[in-house]
Scaffold this active site. Structure first.
Site, PDB file in Angstrom:
ATOM      1  N   LEU A   1       0.964  -1.277   0.293  1.00 19.86           N
ATOM      2  CA  LEU A   1      -0.122  -0.097  -0.057  1.00 19.86           C
ATOM      3  C   LEU A   1       0.816   1.274   0.008  1.00 19.86           C
ATOM      4  CD1 LEU A   1      -2.676  -0.906   2.759  1.00 19.86           C
ATOM      5  CD2 LEU A   1      -3.103  -0.433   0.124  1.00 19.86           C
ATOM      6  N   ASP A   2       0.528   2.208  -0.813  1.00 21.23           N
ATOM      7  CA  ASP A   2       1.306   3.490  -0.796  1.00 21.23           C
ATOM      8  C   ASP A   2       1.232   4.098   0.442  1.00 21.23           C
ATOM      9  OD1 ASP A   2       2.072   3.015  -3.292  1.00 21.23           O
ATOM     10  OD2 ASP A   2       0.648   4.200  -4.360  1.00 21.23           O
ATOM     11  N   PRO A   3       2.345   5.066   0.555  1.00 19.61           N
ATOM     12  CA  PRO A   3       2.154   5.794   2.141  1.00 19.61           C
ATOM     13  C   PRO A   3       0.935   6.655   2.192  1.00 19.61           C
ATOM     14  CG  PRO A   3       4.148   5.849   1.230  1.00 19.61           C
ATOM     15  CD  PRO A   3       3.520   5.190   0.314  1.00 19.61           C
ATOM     16  N   LEU A   4       0.474   6.928   1.122  1.00 26.48           N
ATOM     17  CA  LEU A   4      -0.857   7.781   0.999  1.00 26.48           C
ATOM     18  C   LEU A   4      -2.083   6.902   1.312  1.00 26.48           C
ATOM     19  CD1 LEU A   4      -2.359  10.644  -0.046  1.00 26.48           C
ATOM     20  CD2 LEU A   4      -2.550   9.357  -2.385  1.00 26.48           C
ATOM     21  N   ALA A   5      -2.008   5.829   1.244  1.00 28.45           N
ATOM     22  CA  ALA A   5      -3.145   4.752   1.407  1.00 28.45           C
ATOM     23  C   ALA A   5      -3.072   4.404   2.759  1.00 28.45           C
ATOM     24  CB  ALA A   5      -3.032   3.765   0.507  1.00 28.45           C
TER      25      ALA A   5
END
Length: 298
Positions: free
Chosen positions: A37-41
């Site tokens: 999961l991306d840091p944004l997610a």
């Protein structure tokens, strides 16, 4: 320490950093995560420990579900909120237009991956080219959107749409946001992403790092789920102790197909007397072939 932890990853933390924190809290020696999961997610990040790491790959092909919020009227370099603004356009669509746009993306679609992705070209990730100011042609890839619905739609000066998605592996939600924006003729980028399920696993059984940090060792270990949590989609095959030992020794077993197992499908195999998972196998022409085995302490 063998098992699966369903982590509710927070925004702002990479998947690897989340894994390292959980590994430290559980005093585990061997660990890995299923997908990223991306840091944004935020949301569901299954973590595997010990022998469970042998089976993490089996969940990578699973379908996934997300809640996502799209900011309409603004396109960015990364197709999400971390990128620089490329273009702003007026938002003239209404709720009917949004629903019609979503219909165009249900089912099998061709999707061009974002430039800011980990896909590699000549051994180098695409995001490295993008950061150097280069945009490369990317081949569209087939992905499947099983479900796509509008949860909320806010139009006007700060227009945004929140959608719920169930999709196949390899789907880029950032790219989906970008393409929906183009269909609506106003552009869009992803501003929120939360993964709610991976295969049969859901957020209902997940725990946060903050919650884990507040627990003692025994309480933390109670959140560790059995290895076969990763393998629920496979048919269960029970063997008696003798046959189980032969399977664990790597021997092929000729068995009656009492369960109606499909040809060339994979199964999860148990020692019936010990009630424990001993590995996964593949069913082929009436023969059970060992594929991946668990090493239990002797």
């Amino acid at each position: 320490m063998d098992g699966v932890l369903l982590l509710d990853k927070p925004i702002g933390l990479s998947s690897n950093n989340a894994l390292m924190q959980a590994k430290r809290l559980l005093h585990a020696k061997k660990a890995g995560h299923v997908g990223t999961l991306d840091p944004l997610a935020s949301g569901l990040l299954p973590l595997c420990f010990g022998e469970a790491t042998k089976f993490s790959k089996d969940l990578l092909d699973a379908d996934k579900a997300y809640d996502a919020t799209l900011k309409l009227g603004v396109s960015t370099t990364t197709d999400d909120a971390e990128g620089e603004v490329l273009q702003t356009r007026p938002v003239t669509c209404d709720r009917t237009d949004v629903n019609a746009a979503l219909m165009a993306f249900r089912g099998l679609i061709m999707q061009v991956p974002p430039m800011y992705s980990a896909l590699k070209r000549n051994g180098k990730p695409l995001y490295a080219y993008a950061r150097a100011g280069h945009t490369l042609e990317r081949e569209a890839r087939a992905v499947t959107i099983y479900a796509l619905e509008c949860v909320t739609c806010i139009l006007g000066e700060s227009a945004s749409v929140t959608i719920r998605i169930v999709c196949s592996k390899g789907t880029y939600i950032r790219a989906l946001a970008r393409d929906i924006g183009e269909i609506l003729d106003c552009g869009a980028h992803l501003v929120m992403l939360r993964r709610t399920s991976v295969g049969e696993l859901t957020l209902a059984d997940a725990v946060t790092l903050d919650r884990l940090s507040s627990m003692d060792k025994l309480q933390r270990s109670a959140y560790l789920q059995p290895i076969d949590t990763l393998l629920l989609k496979f048919v269960l095959v029970d063997l008696d102790t003798e046959m189980a030992q032969r399977f664990m020794n790597g021997q092929q077993l000729r068995l009656a197909n009492k369960l109606g197992v499909s040809e060339n499908s994979r199964v999860r195999v148990y020692d019936a007397n010990k009630s424990q998972l001993i590995g996964i196998g593949r069913w082929r022409c009436g023969v059970l072939l060992p594929e991946r085995l668990i090493s239990y302490p002797r």
